[in-house]
Design an enzyme around this catalytic site. Structure first.
Site, PDB file in Angstrom:
ATOM      1  N   SER A  68    -108.303  87.077   8.438  1.00  0.00           N
ATOM      2  CA  SER A  68    -109.599  86.738   7.854  1.00  0.00           C
ATOM      3  C   SER A  68    -110.575  87.899   8.044  1.00  0.00           C
ATOM      4  O   SER A  68    -110.321  89.002   7.580  1.00  0.00           O
ATOM      5  CB  SER A  68    -110.117  85.439   8.471  1.00  0.00           C
ATOM      6  OG  SER A  68    -111.216  84.945   7.754  1.00  0.00           O
ATOM      7  N   ASP A 216    -107.080  81.558   3.282  1.00  0.00           N
ATOM      8  CA  ASP A 216    -107.352  82.157   4.591  1.00  0.00           C
ATOM      9  C   ASP A 216    -106.126  82.238   5.502  1.00  0.00           C
ATOM     10  O   ASP A 216    -105.407  81.257   5.696  1.00  0.00           O
ATOM     11  CB  ASP A 216    -108.427  81.313   5.288  1.00  0.00           C
ATOM     12  CG  ASP A 216    -109.011  81.981   6.513  1.00  0.00           C
ATOM     13  OD1 ASP A 216    -108.441  82.971   6.993  1.00  0.00           O
ATOM     14  OD2 ASP A 216    -110.062  81.502   6.980  1.00  0.00           O
TER      15      ASP A 216
END
Length: 453
Positions: A68, A216
Site C-alpha cells: 500500500s 490493496d
C-alpha cells in the site's frame, strides 16, 4: 607437508558467500506512511555520514518490500532516473506526502454531519484521480524489472480471489509479470471503501496478455517482511548467482529492517460488548475509522512480526531483525485518510518521537512488545544497522574488485632457498616452493597473469 600450505597470503581469505542478505520492509497505512518516511530519512542520513552524500537506501538493500503506502515508498526509493540512480532520496518522501496527501484525500466530507458515511454508501470515499495522475507523471513507463534493487510489492486480485506478488525476481523472467511501477502502486494502494480498484493488462513479445483486477495489498499482507524473506529464500535455492550461495543453515545471515505505520491499542477503542451491536455499516465505518479493515490489516501485520521474531530469536540472531512500530496512536492519528495539515504535522512528530522510543521486541511468551534491556533507542539501533549495512556494502565492493581485476605479479627467484616470491598489485605476498611436485593454489584470489621480468 600439506601442499596447500606452500602458498600463503598475508590477508584474510574472502568467504564463498557474502556476510548478510539485506531486507527492508515497509507496512501499509495510508497517510501514516509519513512515519516510515521519517525513519528512512534518518537511516539514509546515517549511511551518508559513513559513505558520502550520494549514498541511497537502494544501494544497501538486496530487496525492498512495501505494501500500500509502503509500496509507494518502495517505488520512490528504487525507480531509476536518467542516470540510473534512485528517483527520490529518502529525505524527499516526507515532503512528497505533506504536499500530496491533502490532494489524494480531500476532506470535503468533513464540512457536514455524516458526510463520510453518506459518501461511503455511494462508492469509494476518494476517486484516486490525483494519486493516479501523480504516479503516472513521476514514474512514467518505468517497469518493475528496471528497479535499482530487487522489489517486492503485494496486491490482491479480486477476480481470481488470490494474492499477487509483484517481484523483480519474477519480472525479469516473465514480461507478463513485469508491470509498470505506476500500475503496481495504484493497485497496492487501492484500499476497499477508500480508493477504487485498478485494472490493467501486461503483454509479452508473443502477444500473450495477462489481465489484473487489483485492490490493496494490505488485504494479503499489510506487513510484507515475510513475503520479502520468502522471495529471497526462494532465490537461495533456485539461483546459481554467488550472491545467494548460502546454505539453509545460514538463514541467520539475513539482516532485516521492518518499519510499521503505527497502531492504536492503548485506548482500546473497540470491545465485544460494543461490536456485538454493530451492523455492516458500523463494521465499515465507526468513529471515523474502518474497524473491519483496521482489524484485518493489523492482525496480519502482527502475525508476520511474531513469526519473524520467533525465527530470528530461535536462531540466536535476534539482533539481525529490527522492527520499528508505534502502537500508541490514538484518535485521528491512527486514521489512514484524515489528511488535514494539523494531523499530518502531528504524524511527523510521532515519527520523530518513534526514533527516540526504546528499542522493543516481542515477548514470545506473552505476545506483547517490550523494551529490550540495554537496547537503547530505535535511533541507536538504526545507527548500529547503518554501520552493518555500510560494512556489508564495502565488503561486496572489495570482493567485486578482486574478482574482476587482473593483477600482475612480480616474481623473484632465490635458487639457494629454492623458493619463488610473488607480489601482486594488491601488495599480497605469495610464497611458492618449486621443490614440491605440485603447485596447488588453494586460496581465494582473483585470476592473475604471470610474467617474468
Amino acid at each position: 607437508m600439506d601442499r596447500s600450505s606452500s602458498i600463503r597470503r598475508t590477508d584474510d581469505q574472502l568467504p564463498e558467500y557474502d556476510r548478510y542478505i539485506t531486507v527492508l520492509s515497509i507496512d501499509g497505512g495510508g497517510i501514516k506512511g509519513i512515519l516510515p518516511a521519517v525513519i528512512l530519512e534518518f537511516l539514509e542520513s546515517q549511511l551518508q555520514e559513513l559513505d558520502g552524500e550520494e549514498a541511497r537506501l537502494a544501494d544497501y538493500f538486496d530487496v525492498i518490500a512495501g505494501t500500500s503506502t509502503g509500496g509507494l515508498v518502495t517505488a520512490m526509493l528504487t525507480s531509476p532516473d536518467e542516470n540510473n540512480r534512485p528517483l527520490y532520496a529518502a529525505k524527499d518522501i516526507k515532503p512528497f506526502y505533506l504536499e500530496n496527501c491533502p490532494k489524494i484525500f480531500p476532506q470535503t466530507h468533513m464540512f457536514f454531519p455524516f458526510g463520510k458515511l453518506l459518501k461511503s454508501l455511494m462508492g469509494p470515499l476518494y476517486d484516486g484521480k490525483h494519486l493516479h495522475s501523480i504516479l503516472k507523471d513521476k514514474l512514467g513507463n518505468i517497469k518493475l524489472s528496471q528497479a535499482i534493487t530487487n522489489v517486492v510489492i503485494p496486491a490482491f486480485d479480486i477476480k481470481r480471489l488470490q494474492p499477487v506478488v509483484f517481484s523483480t525476481y519474477e519480472a525479469k523472467k516473465s514480461p507478463l509479470l513485469d508491470a509498470k511501477f505506476s500500475d503496481i502502486c495504484i493497485s497496492t494502494s487501492a484500499a476497499p471503501t477508500f480508493l477504487p480498484g485498478h485494472e490493467f493488462v501486461t503483454k509479452d513479445e508473443n502477444g500473450n496478455v495477462r489481465e489484473y483486477n487489483l485492490i490493496d495489498g494490505g488485504v494479503a499482507a499489510n506487513n510484507p517482511a515475510l513475503i520479502a524473506i520468502t522471495q529471497v529464500t526462494k532465490q537461495m535455492f533456485n539461483s546459481s548467482i554467488d550472491y545467494f550461495r548460502m546454505r539453509p543453515v545460514d538463514f541467520p545471515r539475513l539482516l532485516t529492517i521492518s518499519i510499521g505505520t503505527g497502531a492504536a491499542r492503548i485506548d482500546e477503542k473497540y470491545n465485544t460488548k460494543l461490536a456485538s451491536k454493530w451492523g455492516i455499516l458500523d463494521w465499515l465505518l465507526y468513529g471515523g475509522t474502518t474497524p473491519l479493515l483496521e482489524i484485518f490489516t493489523q492482525a496480519s501485520a502482527d502475525m508476520v512480526d511474531f513469526h519473524n521474531s520467533l525465527i530470528f530469536q530461535a536462531l540466536y540472531s535476534e539482533d539481525n531483525y529490527l522492527r520499528i512500530q508505534d502502537d500508541t496512536l490514538g484518535g485521528i492519528e491512527n486514521s489512514v485518510d484524515i489528511a488535514t495539515e494539523e494531523n499530518l504535522d502531528k504524524l511527523v512528530r510521532v515519527g520523530e518521537r518513534l526514533l527516540r522510543n526504546p528499542l522493543s521486541r516481542i515477548n514470545l511468551e506473552t505476545g506483547l512488545t517490550e523494551p529490550v534491556v540495554n537496547g537503547g533507542t530505535n535511533e541507536d539501533a538504526i545507527k548500529r544497522f547503518a554501520r552493518k549495512l555500510s560494512s556489508e556494502r564495502k565488503f561486496r565492493q572489495l570482493k567485486s574488485e578482486r574478482r574482476t581485476a587482473v593483477p600482475q605479479l612480480r616474481m623473484a627467484i632465490n635458487t639457494g632457498k629454492r623458493r619463488l616470491k610473488m607480489i601482486n598489485n594488491y601488495g599480497e605476498k605469495i610464497i611458492f616452493n618449486p621443490m614440491l611436485s605440485c603447485m596447488s593454489m588453494n586460496v581465494v584470489t582473483p585470476p592473475v597473469n604471470v610474467f617474468w621480468k
